[in-house]
Design an enzyme around this catalytic site. Structure first.
Site, PDB file in Angstrom:
ATOM      1  N   ASP A 197       0.906  -1.139   0.000  1.00 16.87           N
ATOM      2  CA  ASP A 197       0.000   0.000   0.000  1.00 16.87           C
ATOM      3  C   ASP A 197       0.943   1.185   0.000  1.00 16.87           C
ATOM      4  O   ASP A 197       1.583   1.485   1.024  1.00 16.87           O
ATOM      5  CB  ASP A 197      -0.871   0.012   1.262  1.00 16.87           C
ATOM      6  N   HIS A 198       1.081   1.847  -1.159  1.00 22.17           N
ATOM      7  CA  HIS A 198       2.194   2.797  -1.264  1.00 22.17           C
ATOM      8  C   HIS A 198       2.076   3.963  -0.284  1.00 22.17           C
ATOM      9  O   HIS A 198       3.055   4.617   0.026  1.00 22.17           O
ATOM     10  CB  HIS A 198       2.388   3.271  -2.711  1.00 22.17           C
ATOM     11  N   HIS A 260      -5.636   3.000   1.265  1.00 24.67           N
ATOM     12  CA  HIS A 260      -4.827   4.113   1.778  1.00 24.67           C
ATOM     13  C   HIS A 260      -5.471   4.825   2.979  1.00 24.67           C
ATOM     14  O   HIS A 260      -4.832   5.055   3.991  1.00 24.67           O
ATOM     15  CB  HIS A 260      -4.593   5.155   0.687  1.00 24.67           C
TER      16      HIS A 260
HETATM   17  C1  BG6 Z   1      -3.680   5.028  -6.233  1.00 23.57           C
HETATM   18  C2  BG6 Z   1      -5.042   5.185  -6.834  1.00 23.57           C
HETATM   19  O1  BG6 Z   1      -3.633   3.917  -5.385  1.00 23.57           O
HETATM   20  O2  BG6 Z   1      -3.363   6.196  -5.483  1.00 23.57           O
HETATM   21  C3  BG6 Z   1      -5.110   6.418  -7.714  1.00 23.57           C
HETATM   22  O3  BG6 Z   1      -5.350   4.041  -7.613  1.00 23.57           O
HETATM   23  C4  BG6 Z   1      -4.661   7.638  -6.944  1.00 23.57           C
HETATM   24  O4  BG6 Z   1      -6.410   6.623  -8.227  1.00 23.57           O
HETATM   25  C5  BG6 Z   1      -3.321   7.374  -6.256  1.00 23.57           C
HETATM   26  O5  BG6 Z   1      -4.539   8.705  -7.865  1.00 23.57           O
HETATM   27  C6  BG6 Z   1      -2.957   8.508  -5.338  1.00 23.57           C
HETATM   28  O6  BG6 Z   1      -1.647   8.320  -4.882  1.00 23.57           O
HETATM   29  P1  BG6 Z   1      -0.726   9.567  -4.507  1.00 23.57           P
HETATM   30  O7  BG6 Z   1       0.523   8.941  -3.999  1.00 23.57           O
HETATM   31  O8  BG6 Z   1      -0.543  10.354  -5.753  1.00 23.57           O
HETATM   32  O9  BG6 Z   1      -1.488  10.333  -3.473  1.00 23.57           O
END
Ligand code: BG6
Length: 510
Positions: A197-198, A260
């Protein structure tokens, strides 16, 4: 710094063992945009193990040189630091490519031969990481292919390690998440599976635990006695862009909240873990998910708002109606915005509402967790009921301009007893000169080390799906009402203001 040696760091292992990284789906976007730039930055920081190789695989017919050129282009375009020609040319000879279809046994036999050769040439001990940068329906065939070829096996102290890394979406509801997890579990032990989960890899997200548990001033007031409510906002300025084919089947609740935002909630609400052992930390996060009051049946309408963006503009850029975006079905009822009110039913948080909101095509890109403290009594400086004093708020900004601010009340200089809210601001960029690593840098390094703290365990994935699926079911059975709309470039529909406004509260202005 000596290659492969990490700075001492709260009990984490200080050596990264030499290994190879095998990327399935290596000709795709993720490898170019995120994985290779992350590896390159780890290289520049001297964080890669002493011996390391990358083997990309996909169906595309590429030579090693083509793969290297593609990865170089990815680094040039997306790395946070510019490409250093000499560092890259010394490194690129450690990149290899293997063409193959995931459904053919020959692919894995060929991969095994290449890996054996690479191990011998690059002095690698045979430790391997398998990164599945492919859709989830490819997970099972790849796991079985690897197993059949002897490349995947349970943990064994006498054998090199093998670990698997997977990306979301891990399912689209509880049932499909269970199926994916079971497919992985047929081949790999849970300790070998790293679900990304990045958001957990983001520096400022990790700082939430430090802020809470490395400072003495927050923990005593971090509870229902002092906190009025918590708001979590993740807003994005862009519309659905080129991802409509995926997004129109998924929507905001599955895309952002299930993973997230619930993880952010876990970090705000968790009890202090008794150690930084990965499973102790993951247990603490998991316990928050266990305490979520279900939003099901009739409650769904009361506690969850969904909406879709309509034509509008954001910072001068026109955004079409969601239903007119390329790849979206013209009568789509998929939500691009969601707001929820929820409760964490435990001793610490009894009665404290948590408000979450996220959406596409909003006025700005921002992620923030705001903890609003209770009002002071209506005496002294707060004696005028027509002009109540602003409450204290601790706002953690996750992106952009990472940092946090604390709103306190101060006296306005002068002869009157006049007060005014002021913000005490801390900016990461001002306080620390070193550039902030990208989430994938930290996450890839952690897989090499074998530290699963920042990864999703099976029980947590399934617990969040169980909770989310009830809302999805509620939406399915809800009478087919008009889906609220909000003009692109605004903060969402009026219904979301009513959701938080019902108890006299309001969304923060970001
Ligand atoms: C991803 C979603 O997991 O996270 C995207 O699939 C979203 O829709 C993105 O834009 C947002 O990530 P960050 O790191 O740009 O906030």
């Amino acid at each position: 710094m000596v290659q492969g040696t990490l700075p001492s760091d709260s009990g984490r292992p200080s050596v990264v063992e030499s290994c190879s990284l095998v990327i399935f789906g290596a000709s795709g976007d993720l490898a170019r945009r995120k994985l290779m730039p992350a590896i390159y930055n780890l290289l520049l920081d001297g964080m890669l193990p002493p011996h390391f190789a990358v083997v990309g695989t996909s169906r595309k017919d590429l030579r090693h040189e083509d793969f290297r050129a593609g990865m170089r282009e990815g680094v040039e375009k997306y790395s946070r630091r510019p490409l250093d020609r000499s560092a890259w040319s010394a490194f690129e000879s450690r990149l290899f490519y293997h063409r193959g279809s995931i459904s053919e046994a020959a692919t894995y036999d060929g991969l095994r031969s290449l890996l054996t050769q690479v191990d011998a040439d690059q002095h690698l001990p045979g430790h391997r990481l398998f990164y599945l940068a492919v859709p989830p329906d490819a997970f099972a065939p790849i796991c079985h292919g690897l197993q059949r070829a002897g490349l995947a096996y349970p943990p064994d102290a006498n054998k090199p390690f093998c670990r698997i890394i997977v990306e979301k979406p891990i399912g689209h509801d509880l049932e499909s998440a269970r199926q994916i997890n079971s497919a992985l579990a047929q081949v790999f032990d849970e300790s070998q599976i790293f679900r990304i989960d990045h958001y957990l890899g983001k520096e400022t997200v990790q700082n939430m635990m430090v802020l809470r548990f490395a400072n003495s001033i927050f923990e005593p007031i971090w509870n229902s006695k002092y906190i009025d409510h918590v708001q979590i906002t993740v807003s994005e300025a862009e519309g659905v862009g080129t991802r409509a084919a995926y997004y129109d089947k998924i929507g905001a609740l599955r895309d952002m909240v299930q993973n997230h935002i619930l993880q952010l909630l876990c970090l705000v609400a968790m009890e202090p873990p008794h150690s930084l052992d990965p499973d102790v930390v993951r247990d603490a996060r998991m316990n928050v998910l266990r305490c979520l009051r279900p939003i099901a049946g009739k409650e769904v309408e009361r506690m969850a708002v969904r909406a879709q963006y309509r034509r509008g503009s954001c910072r001068g850029i026109d955004i079409p109606d969601y239903r007119h975006e390329a790849g979206v079905t013209p009568d789509s009822t998929m939500e691009t915005y969601v707001a929820l009110k929820l409760f964490v039913e435990n001793w610490r948080w009894a009665g404290v509402p948590f408000y979450l909101r996220t959406g596409k095509a909003m006025p700005t890109r921002a992620s923030e967790v705001a903890v609003q403290f209770k009002d002071i009594p209506q005496i002294l400086f707060n004696a005028n009921p027509t002009m109540p004093q602003a409450p204290n708020v601790l706002a953690l900004r996750l992106q952009p301009a990472e940092g946090f601010s604390l709103r306190v009340i101060s006296k306005v200089p002068g002869t009157k007893a006049q007060t005014q809210p002021v913000e005490m601001n801390f900016n990461y960029g001002d306080a620390f000169s070193a550039g902030t690593p990208e989430a994938y840098e930290r996450l890839l390094l952690d897989v090499m080390i074998g530290d699963a703290s920042l990864f999703m365990r099976r029980d947590a994935v399934e617990a969040s799906w169980a909770w989310i699926t009830q809302i999805l079911d509620g939406w399915k059975t809800e009478e087919r009402r008009q889906l609220p709309g909000y003009p692109a470039g605004t903060w969402g529909p009026i219904e979301a203001d009513q959701l938080i406004g019902a108890n006299g509260r309001a969304w923060r202005t970001i």
